[in-house]
Design an enzyme around this catalytic site. Structure first.
Site, mmCIF file in Angstrom:
data_model
loop_
_atom_site.group_PDB
_atom_site.id
_atom_site.type_symbol
_atom_site.label_atom_id
_atom_site.label_comp_id
_atom_site.label_asym_id
_atom_site.label_seq_id
_atom_site.Cartn_x
_atom_site.Cartn_y
_atom_site.Cartn_z
ATOM 1 N N HIS A 109 9.087 13.528 3.899
ATOM 2 C CA HIS A 109 7.726 12.707 4.874
ATOM 3 C C HIS A 109 7.051 13.290 5.760
ATOM 4 C CE1 HIS A 109 7.535 8.899 6.839
ATOM 5 N NE2 HIS A 109 7.865 9.434 7.662
ATOM 6 N N ARG A 112 -0.585 16.176 5.020
ATOM 7 C CA ARG A 112 -0.296 15.274 4.300
ATOM 8 C C ARG A 112 -1.126 15.584 2.793
ATOM 9 N NH1 ARG A 112 1.645 10.008 5.777
ATOM 10 N NH2 ARG A 112 0.405 8.853 3.688
ATOM 11 N N THR A 133 2.453 9.312 -1.441
ATOM 12 C CA THR A 133 3.364 9.471 -1.353
ATOM 13 C C THR A 133 4.001 9.186 -2.936
ATOM 14 O OG1 THR A 133 2.661 8.027 0.664
ATOM 15 C CG2 THR A 133 4.808 6.296 -0.085
ATOM 16 N N ASN A 172 12.809 10.321 -1.686
ATOM 17 C CA ASN A 172 11.829 11.364 -1.796
ATOM 18 C C ASN A 172 12.487 12.538 -1.234
ATOM 19 O OD1 ASN A 172 9.390 12.190 -2.340
ATOM 20 N ND2 ASN A 172 8.220 10.418 -1.046
ATOM 21 N N ARG A 230 5.542 16.829 -3.259
ATOM 22 C CA ARG A 230 6.036 15.629 -4.346
ATOM 23 C C ARG A 230 5.652 15.557 -5.751
ATOM 24 N NH1 ARG A 230 4.569 11.158 0.197
ATOM 25 N NH2 ARG A 230 6.416 11.719 1.912
#
Length: 53
Positions: free
Chosen positions: A41, A11, A17, A38, A28
């Site tokens: 995931h 992560r 997010t 996006n 990201r």
């Protein structure tokens, strides 16, 4: 991926997010444009990961 702390490590590599909140150098942060479209995931825990596959 497998290992101790792998969810947190993955992560961190993926980034926040919301792309505008993601750090530069994360997937990201560098590549995402919209939240709903996006580029990657990542599940928040192993149980959800199994369910989401």
């Amino acid at each position: 991926w497998e290992g101790v702390g792998i969810v947190a490590s993955a992560r961190k590599l993926i980034g926040a997010t919301y792309p505008l909140q993601a750090e530069p150098g994360t997937i990201r942060g560098d590549l995402a444009v919209q939240t709903r479209r996006n580029v990657v995931h990542g599940s928040d825990n192993p149980e959800n990961g199994k369910r989401e596959i």
